[in-house]
Write an enzyme that holds these catalytic residues in place. Structure first.
Site, mmCIF file in Angstrom:
data_model
loop_
_atom_site.group_PDB
_atom_site.id
_atom_site.type_symbol
_atom_site.label_atom_id
_atom_site.label_comp_id
_atom_site.label_asym_id
_atom_site.label_seq_id
_atom_site.Cartn_x
_atom_site.Cartn_y
_atom_site.Cartn_z
ATOM 1 N N LEU A 151 -3.840 30.247 -32.747
ATOM 2 C CA LEU A 151 -2.222 30.461 -32.644
ATOM 3 C C LEU A 151 -1.649 29.076 -32.008
ATOM 4 O O LEU A 151 -0.589 28.769 -32.401
ATOM 5 C CB LEU A 151 -2.006 31.804 -32.000
ATOM 6 C CG LEU A 151 -0.415 31.824 -31.674
ATOM 7 C CD1 LEU A 151 0.331 32.272 -32.963
ATOM 8 C CD2 LEU A 151 -0.375 33.137 -30.659
ATOM 9 N N TYR A 152 -2.186 28.725 -31.045
ATOM 10 C CA TYR A 152 -2.119 27.474 -30.202
ATOM 11 C C TYR A 152 -1.642 26.198 -31.360
ATOM 12 O O TYR A 152 -0.551 25.738 -31.402
ATOM 13 C CB TYR A 152 -3.018 26.881 -29.479
ATOM 14 C CG TYR A 152 -2.822 25.327 -29.013
ATOM 15 C CD1 TYR A 152 -1.737 25.114 -27.951
ATOM 16 C CD2 TYR A 152 -3.551 24.400 -29.424
ATOM 17 C CE1 TYR A 152 -1.459 24.142 -27.451
ATOM 18 C CE2 TYR A 152 -3.081 23.284 -28.883
ATOM 19 C CZ TYR A 152 -2.084 22.921 -28.060
ATOM 20 O OH TYR A 152 -1.876 21.629 -27.385
#
Length: 336
Positions: A151-152
């Site tokens: 997700l980062y």
């Protein structure tokens, strides 16, 4: 110039602010001083900046739209460097909403501030993590980044797309910088070099993922910072040679937009990185060998040919020199 730098209590942001002040720029810094890691280290970084003339600090969260509007209105920065983000790749698995609030909503507020206040150039941090499942190395800005593994990385990919849209719609010149595995003095305590150093000095085992066989373009902090500031000084323009039939993701034919890698071109195996650290500490590490972590890529290697050609800079600090500098700082800061 008057430069707004977000994340100035952070690792990279504090170093960037230092270099800008050293060359005579006026710096307005923003940081929310969250407690993701040791806040005292963040305060120590800030103290170094506050001791100098030309630095003003605002404690605010990028996700707070009103606070950010007020900063732009009050200080009227000419250029902006966005380095604030929720750190920690794996932290996102447990706290996804924090990442979106900081890395996406916060970045939107930065873009809006630049749009409404006539900012000359926005430089923002992206990451080598956007290359994700791409194994075509060395990683090039002209290659695919459509398959992020965390997700980062996805939030940083979103930043790149958001920046392009604002550059196109509102003429805000935007430069994105993909950082490769940054390390050095005043680093983050959750990163490998910091964790390894602490454990080795305490006689505790270190966790070595992928059995230490993966390679990284470990990039020393001074190399990153020099690249950031040089990129700030080079405002992107529309690429006249760009073709929509064969679109180049690193440039744009409809917007003043550019992407650059900033990384050491010589990838180093993790086991060699640890060996260098052992030599600097004068102690052997106890290693707990583990498989590759979910979301990690086996290898990274930076292609910085565009950075060299257009910005005139190439990262040069070896891991032998960089790790030695980190260890010297660590021993002095912690008194060990």
């Amino acid at each position: 110039m008057k430069v707004l730098v977000t994340g100035t209590a952070g690792f990279i942001g504090s170093h960037v602010a230092q270099l800008l002040l050293a060359r005579g720029d006026e710096v307005v810094g923003i940081d929310n001083l969250n407690d993701y890691y040791d806040v005292s280290l963040k305060h120590a970084r800030l103290a170094r900046l506050l001791a100098q003339g030309g630095y003003r600090h605002v404690q605010a969260d990028l996700a707070d739209r009103e606070s950010l509007d007020d900063v732009f209105s009050t200080y009227k920065p000419q250029r902006v460097i966005n380095l604030a983000a929720q750190a920690g790749v794996r932290y996102a698995a447990e706290n996804p909403h924090v990442y979106v609030a900081s890395n996406v909503t916060g970045f939107l507020h930065v873009l809006e501030g630049c749009r409404h206040h006539g900012v000359e150039h926005l430089v923002y941090a992206s990451t080598s993590s956007v290359y994700g499942a791409n194994t075509n190395m060395p990683f090039s800005e002209h290659g695919s980044t459509e398959h992020p593994l965390t997700l980062y990385a996805a939030t940083k990919k979103a930043n790149e797309m958001m920046a392009h849209s604002y550059a196109h719609l509102y003429g805000v010149p935007c430069t994105g910088l993909r950082f490769f595995t940054v390390y050095g003095p005043w680093g983050r305590p959750d990163m490998a070099l910091f964790l390894f150093t602490k454990a080795i000095l305490e006689g505790k085992p270190i966790r070595v993922f992928n059995h230490g066989r993966h390679k990284r373009s470990f990039t020393y902090i001074d190399d990153i910072v020099e690249g950031v500031v040089r990129a700030l000084d080079r405002v992107p323009t529309v690429d006249a040679g760009w073709s929509g039939a064969k679109p180049d993701p690193a440039t744009s034919g409809v917007a003043p937009y550019r992407l650059y890698n900033i990384g050491n071109e010589q990838p180093v195996e993790l086991l060699r990185y640890i060996e260098v650290l052992e030599q600097c500490l004068g102690r052997k590490a106890q290693m707990e060998m583990l498989p590759l972590q979910a979301g990690d890529v086996p290898d990274t290697e930076a292609d910085v040919s565009d950075l060299v050609a257009n910005v005139g800079y190439r990262p040069v600090v070896s891991v032998e020199e960089g790790v030695a500098r980190f260890v010297a700082w660590y021993r002095e800061y912690y008194g060990v």
